[in-house]
Design a protein around this motif. Structure first.
Motif, PDB file in Angstrom:
ATOM      1  N   ALA A  47       0.050  -7.421  -2.442  1.00  0.00           N
ATOM      2  CA  ALA A  47      -0.230  -6.002  -2.135  1.00  0.00           C
ATOM      3  C   ALA A  47      -0.429  -5.234  -3.442  1.00  0.00           C
ATOM      4  O   ALA A  47       0.181  -5.563  -4.465  1.00  0.00           O
ATOM      5  CB  ALA A  47       0.917  -5.403  -1.345  1.00  0.00           C
ATOM      6  N   PRO A  48      -1.275  -4.195  -3.432  1.00  0.00           N
ATOM      7  CA  PRO A  48      -1.477  -3.404  -4.653  1.00  0.00           C
ATOM      8  C   PRO A  48      -0.261  -2.534  -4.955  1.00  0.00           C
ATOM      9  O   PRO A  48       0.546  -2.249  -4.065  1.00  0.00           O
ATOM     10  CB  PRO A  48      -2.678  -2.525  -4.309  1.00  0.00           C
ATOM     11  CG  PRO A  48      -2.665  -2.415  -2.830  1.00  0.00           C
ATOM     12  CD  PRO A  48      -2.062  -3.675  -2.294  1.00  0.00           C
ATOM     13  N   VAL A  49      -0.144  -2.135  -6.216  1.00  0.00           N
ATOM     14  CA  VAL A  49       0.929  -1.214  -6.638  1.00  0.00           C
ATOM     15  C   VAL A  49       0.238   0.065  -7.090  1.00  0.00           C
ATOM     16  O   VAL A  49      -0.763   0.007  -7.817  1.00  0.00           O
ATOM     17  CB  VAL A  49       1.735  -1.841  -7.801  1.00  0.00           C
ATOM     18  CG1 VAL A  49       2.769  -0.857  -8.332  1.00  0.00           C
ATOM     19  CG2 VAL A  49       2.396  -3.139  -7.351  1.00  0.00           C
ATOM     20  N   LEU A  90      -0.394   5.095  -2.602  1.00  0.00           N
ATOM     21  CA  LEU A  90      -0.508   3.839  -1.858  1.00  0.00           C
ATOM     22  C   LEU A  90      -0.704   4.195  -0.389  1.00  0.00           C
ATOM     23  O   LEU A  90       0.011   5.049   0.148  1.00  0.00           O
ATOM     24  CB  LEU A  90       0.765   3.006  -2.040  1.00  0.00           C
ATOM     25  CG  LEU A  90       0.734   1.603  -1.434  1.00  0.00           C
ATOM     26  CD1 LEU A  90      -0.271   0.711  -2.168  1.00  0.00           C
ATOM     27  CD2 LEU A  90       2.128   0.967  -1.471  1.00  0.00           C
ATOM     28  N   ILE A  91      -1.687   3.559   0.242  1.00  0.00           N
ATOM     29  CA  ILE A  91      -2.002   3.866   1.649  1.00  0.00           C
ATOM     30  C   ILE A  91      -1.833   2.614   2.503  1.00  0.00           C
ATOM     31  O   ILE A  91      -2.307   1.531   2.135  1.00  0.00           O
ATOM     32  CB  ILE A  91      -3.456   4.390   1.766  1.00  0.00           C
ATOM     33  CG1 ILE A  91      -3.596   5.722   1.021  1.00  0.00           C
ATOM     34  CG2 ILE A  91      -3.873   4.560   3.224  1.00  0.00           C
ATOM     35  CD1 ILE A  91      -5.034   6.241   0.937  1.00  0.00           C
ATOM     36  N   ASP A  92      -1.111   2.774   3.628  1.00  0.00           N
ATOM     37  CA  ASP A  92      -1.121   1.735   4.668  1.00  0.00           C
ATOM     38  C   ASP A  92      -2.405   1.944   5.453  1.00  0.00           C
ATOM     39  O   ASP A  92      -2.542   2.932   6.178  1.00  0.00           O
ATOM     40  CB  ASP A  92       0.085   1.903   5.618  1.00  0.00           C
ATOM     41  CG  ASP A  92       1.375   1.387   5.013  1.00  0.00           C
ATOM     42  OD1 ASP A  92       1.319   0.478   4.158  1.00  0.00           O
ATOM     43  OD2 ASP A  92       2.441   1.901   5.392  1.00  0.00           O
ATOM     44  N   ALA A 136       1.888   5.628   2.015  1.00  0.00           N
ATOM     45  CA  ALA A 136       3.054   4.734   1.995  1.00  0.00           C
ATOM     46  C   ALA A 136       3.899   4.932   0.743  1.00  0.00           C
ATOM     47  O   ALA A 136       5.060   4.488   0.694  1.00  0.00           O
ATOM     48  CB  ALA A 136       2.588   3.284   2.078  1.00  0.00           C
ATOM     49  N   GLY A 137       3.337   5.558  -0.301  1.00  0.00           N
ATOM     50  CA  GLY A 137       4.113   5.746  -1.531  1.00  0.00           C
ATOM     51  C   GLY A 137       3.249   6.345  -2.619  1.00  0.00           C
ATOM     52  O   GLY A 137       2.054   6.577  -2.425  1.00  0.00           O
TER      53      GLY A 137
END
Ligand SMILES: NC(=O)c1ccc[n+]([C@@H]2O[C@H](COP(=O)([O-])OP(=O)(O)OC[C@H]3O[C@@H](n4cnc5c(N)ncnc54)[C@H](OP(=O)(O)O)[C@@H]3O)[C@@H](O)[C@H]2O)c1
Length: 327
Positions: A22-24, A31-33, A70-71
């Motif tokens: 998963a990317p950081v 960060l997108i779901d 997501a973050g």
């Protein structure tokens, strides 16, 4: 996470869904779901090996997504919260369950548009608004000629140009699509390029006048006819090269019309330029989606596992509007 990997250049069968890291989110990124991703012609060119991602961009295809925040990476100042429903304009990486993207390229979804459908918007809205309005300065009452009426770009361009009060002419390759362009999308003039010479047909249906602005997705094959179809002081904006990149240019013809040719690509633009475009899209285009002046058009959705089938359908050219992958 699951993501699409291009195993080698080729047809839809080279697209494989794989388990990848998963990317950081880096500095300034969110960060997108991902919930859904839009297909674009550029993804097909990348799949065929003709359009590598710009330096630093993900190898995973996909230029636009919708999803939930997501973050955050360090230094994000935009007022988002985890869980916000958003869309993002990407340089790559959209065919995946998660993507990291500069915060300036992320917008909350427009009111009244559902989260899956919203994936159809960022790339086309940014491309069409930046080219028709910011670059070509299309004005209410001017005539715009839009090639490729029923494609992702065409369906958005026709509706946006109508919404600002322009007179819209468009071209398409068969009678059914011409009918859709007029009856469903609201074009004033729709020309079947397979049967008619579009510059002559445009003038015949436009009081003898050509187009003030042309949005072109064909390129070399249309250069001579596009210049012929321009009105005095016309602006030809080339954004696609589906008919080739190299053609002979009659400068005399341009000079007599005091006309301009501009060519642009969105993907390699710096983050700062994409941020300006996305802010303009939020301010000008989102209200048109909310009040129904523009309807997002989704031709078909496919689950991520059927990415090859999605590309086969997209390659067929049968779609009207956008094709989406749902994660
Ligand atoms: N420069 C940029 O920043 C930028 C950004 C986004 C997209 N684009 C470009 O815009 C184009 C459209 O993208 P899209 O996602 O909307 O693709 P799409 O949904 O597949 O639409 C392509 C459209 O182009 C028409 N077309 C294709 N080949 C043609 C030809 N030889 N002569 C005349 N018309 C032709 C098709 O019309 P018919 O089926 O009626 O033939 C179709 O409606 C692509 O070239 C893409 O690379 C550029």
């Amino acid at each position: 996470m699951k993501a699409v990997y291009i195993s080698k250049p080729g047809g839809p069968e080279v697209l494989e869904v794989r388990e990848v890291q998963a990317p950081v989110a880096g500095p300034g990124e969110v960060l997108i779901d991902v919930v859904a991703a839009g297909l674009n012609r550029a993804d097909v060119q990348q799949r065929k090996g003709f359009y590598p991602p710009p330096p630093g961009a993900s190898e995973i295809p996909g230029l636009e997504v919708s999803g939930r925040i997501a973050g955050f990476g360090p230094g994000v100042t935009k007022a988002f919260s985890v869980g916000d429903k958003v869309v993002a304009l990407l340089a790559g990486g959209g065919y995946a369950q998660q993507v990291a993207v500069p915060a300036g390229q992320v917008l909350r979804i427009p009111d009244g548009v559902d989260l899956v459908t919203a994936a159809s918007l960022p790339e086309v809205a940014a491309t069409v608004y930046s080219n028709l309005i910011m670059t070509a300065q299309l004005q209410p009452g001017e005539t715009v000629l839009i090639h490729g009426a029923t494609g992702g770009i065409g369906t958005m361009a026709i509706q946006l140009a109508k919404a600002i009060g322009a007179r819209v002419a468009t071209t398409s390759g068969n009678a059914e699509k011409v009918g859709t362009a007029k009856a469903f999308l609201g074009a004033d003039i729709a020309i079947n390029y397979a049967e008619e010479d579009f510059p002559a047909s445009l003038r015949a249906q436009n009081g003898g006048k050509g187009a003030d602005v042309i949005l072109d997705v064909v390129g070399a094959k249309y250069l001579e006819q596009n210049i012929d179809a321009l009105a005095d002081y016309g602006r030809l904006v080339v954004i696609g090269l589906q008919g080739g990149a190299k053609a002979e240019l009659d400068l005399g013809q341009l000079l007599r019309k005091r006309a301009a040719i501009i060519a642009t690509a969105l993907r390699p633009r710096p983050v700062a330029e994409k941020t300006v475009i996305m802010n303009a899209v939020r301010d000008a285009v989102w209200p048109m989606l909310t009040d129904g002046r523009i309807r997002p058009l989704v031709a078909k959705t496919f689950p991520l596992a059927q990415v090859a089938a999605a590309h086969t359908y997209f390659d067929s050219g049968d779609h009207v509007g956008k094709v989406l992958l749902v994660m």
